[in-house]
Design a protein around this motif. Structure first.
Motif, PDB file in Angstrom:
ATOM      1  N   ARG A 354       0.829  -1.212   0.000  1.00 25.66           N
ATOM      2  CA  ARG A 354       0.000   0.000   0.000  1.00 25.66           C
ATOM      3  C   ARG A 354       0.857   1.252   0.000  1.00 25.66           C
ATOM      4  O   ARG A 354       0.376   2.333  -0.338  1.00 25.66           O
ATOM      5  N   GLY A 355       2.123   1.106   0.369  1.00 25.92           N
ATOM      6  CA  GLY A 355       2.999   2.263   0.514  1.00 25.92           C
ATOM      7  C   GLY A 355       3.934   2.502  -0.650  1.00 25.92           C
ATOM      8  O   GLY A 355       4.721   3.449  -0.617  1.00 25.92           O
ATOM      9  N   THR A 356       3.880   1.646  -1.693  1.00 30.13           N
ATOM     10  CA  THR A 356       4.735   1.834  -2.872  1.00 30.13           C
ATOM     11  C   THR A 356       3.887   1.817  -4.137  1.00 30.13           C
ATOM     12  O   THR A 356       2.885   1.098  -4.205  1.00 30.13           O
ATOM     13  N   GLN A 361       6.626  -1.505  -8.089  1.00 32.18           N
ATOM     14  CA  GLN A 361       6.479  -2.929  -7.803  1.00 32.18           C
ATOM     15  C   GLN A 361       6.665  -3.767  -9.067  1.00 32.18           C
ATOM     16  O   GLN A 361       7.283  -4.833  -9.037  1.00 32.18           O
ATOM     17  N   SER A 362       6.144  -3.268 -10.190  1.00 31.61           N
ATOM     18  CA  SER A 362       6.253  -3.992 -11.455  1.00 31.61           C
ATOM     19  C   SER A 362       7.709  -4.157 -11.865  1.00 31.61           C
ATOM     20  O   SER A 362       8.135  -5.252 -12.263  1.00 31.61           O
ATOM     21  N   MET A 363       8.477  -3.076 -11.788  1.00 33.41           N
ATOM     22  CA  MET A 363       9.889  -3.125 -12.172  1.00 33.41           C
ATOM     23  C   MET A 363      10.671  -4.071 -11.265  1.00 33.41           C
ATOM     24  O   MET A 363      11.481  -4.877 -11.731  1.00 33.41           O
ATOM     25  N   VAL A 364      10.409  -3.971  -9.957  1.00 36.64           N
ATOM     26  CA  VAL A 364      11.145  -4.798  -8.996  1.00 36.64           C
ATOM     27  C   VAL A 364      10.820  -6.275  -9.188  1.00 36.64           C
ATOM     28  O   VAL A 364      11.716  -7.126  -9.229  1.00 36.64           O
ATOM     29  N   ILE A 365       9.546  -6.600  -9.324  1.00 32.54           N
ATOM     30  CA  ILE A 365       9.130  -8.000  -9.421  1.00 32.54           C
ATOM     31  C   ILE A 365       9.510  -8.602 -10.771  1.00 32.54           C
ATOM     32  O   ILE A 365      10.093  -9.693 -10.836  1.00 32.54           O
ATOM     33  N   TYR A 366       9.213  -7.901 -11.858  1.00 30.91           N
ATOM     34  CA  TYR A 366       9.447  -8.474 -13.194  1.00 30.91           C
ATOM     35  C   TYR A 366      10.935  -8.645 -13.484  1.00 30.91           C
ATOM     36  O   TYR A 366      11.377  -9.723 -13.908  1.00 30.91           O
ATOM     37  N   TYR A 367      11.704  -7.592 -13.256  1.00 28.93           N
ATOM     38  CA  TYR A 367      13.138  -7.671 -13.542  1.00 28.93           C
ATOM     39  C   TYR A 367      13.933  -8.212 -12.356  1.00 28.93           C
ATOM     40  O   TYR A 367      14.897  -8.955 -12.536  1.00 28.93           O
ATOM     41  N   ILE A 386       1.386  -9.193  -9.969  1.00 23.56           N
ATOM     42  CA  ILE A 386       1.554  -7.853  -9.399  1.00 23.56           C
ATOM     43  C   ILE A 386       0.204  -7.246  -9.024  1.00 23.56           C
ATOM     44  O   ILE A 386       0.025  -6.747  -7.909  1.00 23.56           O
ATOM     45  N   VAL A 387      -0.767  -7.298  -9.948  1.00 17.13           N
ATOM     46  CA  VAL A 387      -2.083  -6.713  -9.678  1.00 17.13           C
ATOM     47  C   VAL A 387      -2.781  -7.460  -8.539  1.00 17.13           C
ATOM     48  O   VAL A 387      -3.437  -6.853  -7.689  1.00 17.13           O
ATOM     49  N   SER A 388      -2.628  -8.773  -8.504  1.00 19.20           N
ATOM     50  CA  SER A 388      -3.295  -9.587  -7.477  1.00 19.20           C
ATOM     51  C   SER A 388      -2.776  -9.279  -6.083  1.00 19.20           C
ATOM     52  O   SER A 388      -3.553  -9.041  -5.151  1.00 19.20           O
ATOM     53  N   ILE A 389      -1.443  -9.269  -5.921  1.00 18.66           N
ATOM     54  CA  ILE A 389      -0.912  -9.042  -4.570  1.00 18.66           C
ATOM     55  C   ILE A 389      -1.091  -7.588  -4.147  1.00 18.66           C
ATOM     56  O   ILE A 389      -1.259  -7.300  -2.959  1.00 18.66           O
ATOM     57  N   ASN A 390      -1.055  -6.675  -5.112  1.00 22.12           N
ATOM     58  CA  ASN A 390      -1.308  -5.275  -4.786  1.00 22.12           C
ATOM     59  C   ASN A 390      -2.751  -5.088  -4.331  1.00 22.12           C
ATOM     60  O   ASN A 390      -3.029  -4.426  -3.325  1.00 22.12           O
ATOM     61  N   ASP A 451      -5.343   1.285 -13.392  1.00 19.93           N
ATOM     62  CA  ASP A 451      -3.962   1.097 -12.949  1.00 19.93           C
ATOM     63  C   ASP A 451      -3.179   0.100 -13.790  1.00 19.93           C
ATOM     64  O   ASP A 451      -1.947   0.050 -13.707  1.00 19.93           O
ATOM     65  N   THR A 452      -3.870  -0.719 -14.595  1.00 22.62           N
ATOM     66  CA  THR A 452      -3.134  -1.636 -15.471  1.00 22.62           C
ATOM     67  C   THR A 452      -2.266  -0.867 -16.458  1.00 22.62           C
ATOM     68  O   THR A 452      -1.337  -1.441 -17.046  1.00 22.62           O
ATOM     69  N   SER A 453      -2.544   0.419 -16.642  1.00 18.78           N
ATOM     70  CA  SER A 453      -1.752   1.226 -17.574  1.00 18.78           C
ATOM     71  C   SER A 453      -0.279   1.294 -17.164  1.00 18.78           C
ATOM     72  O   SER A 453       0.591   1.439 -18.022  1.00 18.78           O
ATOM     73  N   VAL A 454       0.013   1.171 -15.863  1.00 18.04           N
ATOM     74  CA  VAL A 454       1.414   1.245 -15.431  1.00 18.04           C
ATOM     75  C   VAL A 454       2.190   0.003 -15.838  1.00 18.04           C
ATOM     76  O   VAL A 454       3.426   0.002 -15.830  1.00 18.04           O
TER      77      VAL A 454
END
Length: 505
Positions: A354-356, A361-367, A386-390, A451-454
């Protein structure tokens, strides 16, 4: 024989799952990353015309693609073009193994050489300034003739750094792509931008109202030639591949051959015919409607799946915290300790997600997962995760609030008649809680659609990614994103109406 068939089908199924989930690629493939938005080096289009190669959501053509085709052929590998954002190309895509080569009009600057390996140049160029043909600075002769001009360049490039050499200019915030700078120039948001000569020639070709100012050694920018000449990037330590590519550049892609490829690229890049606003809108709808539909379906799929899975995650987290809160003297110390530790971990999970921002999160998790742990998720699977855990982090608080809204007397009454915690939640609390939080669940679904746009930063072919690709090809952001806005509004407005009907039921 029957067992052999079963085994064969099982092996095929496992290979398919490995390919889908991990983004696994065969050893005979060479994955090349590029923006597909920097004509004439690379651009996005909707067909395979002029030898364009399939990529995320469409086809990619241009000088870089032709160079990649020659390299792939000589290496005996199948070419796979991976359309990736510029920032991701500058390290994460290579270091995480998402691509093998970056062929994207990228210069081998000293800073980049610290984290990437570069081949010999595959195109020699120089720096120019793109301005309006009839503008105030169209007759400039020197970089010092731009006093008072609003000048910018592409983010994380030499183009942006050399603006400091221009006396008296107003250095604007760096922009992420050349199509975006062309739009800014046409919209009078800037007075000019720094570019390499081929990119400026392409901009002038597709935008007749633009021109570019070139300079000689005494009136131009000061830089090392190696910082402007574009080279092919790869992962540090991959010297074997570097030697093979350098050999191809020497023997098969001579300066004369490369010049012919560049001339062809400039002539075949998508044109920018003069049209009115409504003619442009009609053009994009007619020419790219199937891509908009594809992006819309992907957006709905990711947002719906993320909302449903996120709700389930939120239920687990919220119920775990509820069980700990209801623990009494009959609960063993081991169970109390277990729930205490688990809920502390859940609290950290909620605070982090909730704080990031989801983009980070996408960049950190994917790469990050690929680079650090070797877990090479495909863009779609990474997006769903990413969308699910967020969403789960937000849903857990929504569900907790829904449970707290139920009168405590109902919990006590259920215990008094001998109902277990599970029976109480299932038959008494959950039905009322779900009705109370339904509007908030609907809001989360609507937020997820937007938010899927990110997720475009990890090359997921959702609606925004498709729209950005189409807009970049023709440098027509306003018309394309008007269409995109209408689609997003239709999705969210329709969903709001459906949710209101569901609430009435």
């Amino acid at each position: 024989m029957r067992m052999n068939k079963i085994k064969s089908r099982l092996i095929v199924f496992l290979i398919f799952m490995l390919t889908f989930v991990t983004g696994y690629s065969a050893s005979n493939e060479i994955k090349v990353g590029m923006e597909c938005g920097y004509a004439p080096f690379n651009w996005f289009q909707d067909t395979n015309k002029n030898g364009a190669v399939p990529t995320n959501g469409g086809y990619c053509g241009g000088y870089d693609v032709e160079i990649a085709k020659v390299i792939a052929k000589k290496l005996g590998k199948k070419l796979v073009i991976v359309k990736t954002e510029w920032d991701a190309l500058l390290g994460p895509a290579l270091t995480s193994g998402k691509v093998d080569l970056v062929i994207a009009g990228m210069s081998a600057t000293p800073e980049r050489k610290q984290s990437l390996l570069f081949t010999k140049p595959y195109y020699e160029s120089d720096l120019v300034v793109v301005v309006k043909k009839n503008g105030k600075y169209a007759k400039a002769k020197s970089i010092n003739d731009f006093s008072g001009a609003r000048i910018t360049g592409q983010l994380n490039t030499l183009h942006y750094d050399v603006i400091d050499q221009m006396k008296g200019v107003s250095k604007q915030t760096a922009m992420e792509s050349f199509p975006a700078m062309i739009v800014a120039l046409n919209s009078n948001k800037i007075d000019g931008y720094v570019s390499e000569r081929p990119g400026a020639m392409a901009a002038q070709y597709s935008n007749p109202n633009l021109t570019f100012i070139s300079f000689d050694k005494n009136t131009g920018f000061k830089y090392e030639t190696s910082e402007v000449n574009v080279a092919i990037g790869m992962k540090l330590g991959n010297t074997e591949l570097e030697e093979k590519v350098n050999k191809i550049l020497d023997e098969d892609l001579t300066p004369k051959a490369r010049q012919k490829i560049m001339e062809k690229a400039i002539k075949t890049q998508p044109g920018n015919t003069s049209r009115s606003f409504f003619e442009w809108v009609a053009f994009f709808i007619q020419k790219n409607w199937h891509q908009f539909v594809k992006g819309t379906i992907m957006t709905l799929f990711i947002s719906l799946t993320g909302t449903v899975v996120g709700f389930l995650i939120g239920m687990v987290v919220a119920l775990s915290r509820q069980v700990e809160a209801e623990a009494d003297n009959r609960t063993s110390k081991a169970k109390k300790a277990g729930f205490y530790i688990l809920n502390k971990l859940f609290a950290i999970y909620i605070a982090v997600f909730r704080g990031t921002p989801m983009m980070v999160q996408s960049m950190v998790i994917y790469y990050g997962l690929s680079q650090v742990f070797g877990l090479n998720l495909s863009p779609i699977v990474a997006a769903l995760f990413i969308v699910s855990i967020n969403t789960g982090a937000y849903m857990s608080e929504i569900i907790r609030g829904g449970i707290d809204s139920i009168d405590k007397g109902q919990f006590e009454a259920a215990k008094a008649i001998g109902m277990t915690n599970f029976q109480t939640m299932k038959s008494i609390i959950f039905p009322q809680m779900f009705r109370n939080i339904l509007p908030m669940i609907g809001n989360e679904f609507i937020v997820n659609i937007k938010d899927t746009s990110v997720l475009n930063v990890i090359s997921v072919t959702e609606l925004f990614f498709i729209s950005k690709s189409v807009a970049g090809t023709y440098s027509r952001y306003y018309e394309v994103f008007i269409i995109t806005s209408v689609i997003y509004f239709f999705l969210t407005f329709t969903l709001s109406l459906l949710l209101k009907q569901l609430e009435k039921k």
